[in-house]
Design an enzyme around this catalytic site. Structure first.
Site, mmCIF file in Angstrom:
data_model
loop_
_atom_site.group_PDB
_atom_site.id
_atom_site.type_symbol
_atom_site.label_atom_id
_atom_site.label_comp_id
_atom_site.label_asym_id
_atom_site.label_seq_id
_atom_site.Cartn_x
_atom_site.Cartn_y
_atom_site.Cartn_z
ATOM 1 N N SER A 62 -3.883 12.013 1.303
ATOM 2 C CA SER A 62 -3.821 10.654 1.858
ATOM 3 C C SER A 62 -4.622 9.623 1.074
ATOM 4 O O SER A 62 -4.330 8.431 1.167
ATOM 5 C CB SER A 62 -4.307 10.667 3.313
ATOM 6 N N ASP A 287 -0.346 13.791 11.276
ATOM 7 C CA ASP A 287 -0.750 14.674 10.183
ATOM 8 C C ASP A 287 -1.489 15.898 10.693
ATOM 9 O O ASP A 287 -1.235 17.026 10.265
ATOM 10 C CB ASP A 287 -1.633 13.869 9.228
ATOM 11 N N ASP A 328 2.403 8.059 4.308
ATOM 12 C CA ASP A 328 1.702 8.281 3.046
ATOM 13 C C ASP A 328 2.258 9.494 2.312
ATOM 14 O O ASP A 328 2.269 9.544 1.082
ATOM 15 C CB ASP A 328 0.190 8.415 3.274
#
Length: 459
Positions: A62, A287, A328
Site C-alpha cells: 500500500s 484489506d 491501491d
C-alpha cells in the site's frame, strides 16, 4: 469545468473480484438479484483500469501504490511520499527532505483549501499516511517505532508538525489513538492499554491547542460535534484499527461511527471553506479481511465503503466535485466453479438444475470464493480478525458438506500455506464522476490518478 472539491475513495485491497462478490452479496442481503445489483460507485459514469506495480515491485504494497495516487510518482515498497532514490528505513531526515514528493493534500492546503483524511484503519497506516507524511518506513508510526539513530519524525508527529504553519488539517478520523498518546497515559476506552509515544508528546492535546481543533474518541462525542462551528476535528476511535463494519456495534462498547457517518461529518466540516476541499476516504479493513482469509469481512467492509460513496454523492454537487473511487491493489481472491444464478455468494457451489452441492474430484463440495494463498480454512467463534497465530490449514483439510460457509467467522480455503494471504498484481478499477472525470478511460498508470485530480483542481 474545474472542480472545487475532490474526494478520493480508496478501497484498500478492493480488486475487481472483491467488487463483484460484494455487489452480489449486498444484493442477496437485500433479497434482490445479486448478479444484477450494483454498488453505489459502480453507477459512476467513467471507468478506467489502474496498473498497480511500483518502482521495484510487480505486486505492490500500500505504501508505493498510495504514494503514486497522491503524488503522481511511482516509488518503492515500504516508503511514503518520497521518491525511489530513498532506501527503505533511511534514517537521515536530510535525505528524506531532499527526496520528498508533494502530495495532492499538501498542494490543496497550500492553496488555502480545506483538507481531510478518513479511514477505518489507523490514521498512521500506509494509505492515509501517504497523504500527509514523508518517511522511509511505513511502520514508523510512533516515535517508539523509529530505528535507533533515526532523525526523521514519526508519522503521527508529522500529522501535526507538517501543517503547523497553516493551521493543520481540518479532519483526521480513524483508528490509531495510542500512536498519539504518551506511554505514561492509559487509553480512555481500554484501561490496561497505554500510549506508544516515548517523547512525552500528547498529540491529541496539541491538535486542540495548536489548531483550535476538537478531539473525540467515541460515538457520543462524535455525534455531538457541530460541523458548522468546528474548525478542525481529530477523531481516533480505537487504539489500533477501527472495528470491522460487521463488528462495529457488537464489539465496541464506546461506539464508533460507520465510514459513511465519518464521511458525511468530514464533508460538513470541510465544505465550510469557500475555496473548496480535498478529502481522502479509505476503506482500510477490506484489506485486513482478505489478509485473514475471511471474505465475509472484506466484502461487508466493501459494502460499507459503497455506502460512504453514496453519502458523498448525496452531499455534494456533481458539477463542482470530482469523486474518484479506486483501490491501491488487489488480492488473490477468486470467484470460481459454475454456481447457478442466485447461489449464495458465500456458499458452496450448486450448479444449474441441481440441488446437491457440486463435488470436486476429491469427493467433497467446495465454495465459490477462495484464496490462492493464506492461512486456509478455519472458523472463528467471534469474527474474522487478522489473528495470525492460529494453525495454518492450506489445501483441502475438511469436508465442507456440513460446514456453514456463510458464517461470518468462516475463513475460505487457500492453496499455498502462508501466515497471511497476499496482495495480487492485476489491474484495479477506477470509477469517477464530476469535473474532469472523463479523463479516466482506458488502461492507465496508477500515478495518472494524481494528475487528473491536480488538473481538475487547477493546481
Amino acid at each position: 469545468r474545474r472542480a472545487k472539491n475532490v474526494i478520493l475513495f480508496v478501497g484498500d485491497g478492493m480488486g475487481v473480484s472483491t467488487v463483484t462478490a460484494s455487489r452480489i452479496l449486498e444484493g442477496q442481503m437485500q433479497n434482490r438479484d445479486g448478479e444484477k445489483h450494483s454498488l453505489a460507485f459502480e453507477k459512476l459514469p467513467y471507468l478506467a483500469l489502474s496498473k498497480t506495480y511500483s518502482a521495484n515491485q510487480q505486486t505492490s504494497d500500500s505504501a508505493p501504490t498510495m504514494t503514486a495516487m497522491v503524488t503522481g510518482v511511482k516509488t518503492s515498497d515500504g516508503v511514503l511520499s518520497v521518491d525511489q532514490e530513498v532506501a527503505r528505513k533511511e534514517k537521515d531526515n536530510a535525505v528524506i527532505q531532499a527526496h520528498k514528493l508533494a502530495t495532492i493534500l499538501e498542494l490543496a492546503k497550500a492553496r488555502g483549501m480545506a483538507t481531510g483524511v478518513v479511514t477505518t484503519a489507523r490514521v498512521t497506516h500506509a494509505t492515509p499516511a501517504a497523504t500527509y507524511a514523508h518517511i522511509s518506513e511505513r511502520d514508523w508510526e510512533a516515535d517508539s517505532n523509529l530505528a535507533p539513530g533515526a532523525t526523521v519524525k514519526d508519522i503521527a508527529a508529522q500529522s501535526v508538525d507538517n501543517f503547523a504553519a497553516n493551521n493543520g488539517m481540518e479532519v483526521l478520523m480513524g483508528g490509531g489513538r495510542t500512536y498519539f498518546m504518551p506511554n505514561t497515559a492509559f487509553d480512555p476506552e481500554y484501561p490496561t492499554v497505554k500510549g506508544r509515544r516515548k517523547d512525552g508528546r500528547d498529540l491529541t492535546s496539541e491538535w486542540q491547542t495548536k489548531f483550535g481543533g476538537k478531539y473525540v474518541w467515541n460515538k457520543a462525542q462524535f455525534d455531538a460535534i457541530d460541523p458548522n462551528t468546528t474548525k478542525s476535528l481529530l477523531a481516533l476511535f480505537e487504539p489500533s484499527h477501527a472495528q470491522y463494519e460487521a463488528d462495529r456495534e457488537s464489539l465496541d462498547g464506546a461506539g464508533e461511527p460507520s465510514i459513511a457517518e465519518m464521511t458525511a461529518k468530514a464533508i460538513d466540516i470541510l465544505d465550510n471553506n469557500k475555496k473548496g476541499f480535498f478529502l481522502m476516504v479509505e476503506g482500510g479493513r477490506i484489506d485486513h479481511g482478505h489478509h485473514a482469509g475471511n471474505a465475509y469481512r472484506a466484502l461487508t467492509d466493501t459494502i460499507a465503503m459503497s455506502d460512504a460513496v453514496k453519502k458523498a454523492l448525496e452531499k455534494t454537487n456533481p458539477k463542482d466535485t470530482l469523486i474518484v473511487v479506486t483501490a491501491d491493489h488487489s488480492h488473490v481472491f477468486t470467484i470460481a466453479g459454475y454456481p447457478k444464478r442466485g447461489n449464495p455468494i458465500l456458499g458452496k457451489v450448486v450448479e444449474p438444475g441441481k440441488t446437491a452441492f457440486t463435488k470436486a474430484d476429491d469427493g467433497m463440495p467446495y465454495t465459490t470464493l477462495s484464496y490462492a494463498n493464506g492461512r486456509g480454512y478455519h472458523t472463528l467463534p467471534v469474527g474474522g480478525d487478522t489473528v495470525y497465530d492460529q494453525s495454518i490449514q492450506p489445501g483441502r483439510v475438511a469436508d465442507m458438506t456440513n460446514v456453514d460457509t456463510t458464517d461470518e467467522g468462516f475463513h475460505q480455503e487457500a492453496l499455498v500455506p502462508l501466515s497471511a494471504e497476499t496482495h495480487a498484481g492485476e489491474d484495479v478499477a477506477i470509477f469517477a464522476s464530476g469535473p474532469k472525470a472523463h479523463l479516466f478511460h482506458g488502461v492507465q498508470e496508477q500515478n495518472y490518478i494524481f494528475h487528473v485530480m491536480k488538473e481538475a483542481l487547477g493546481l
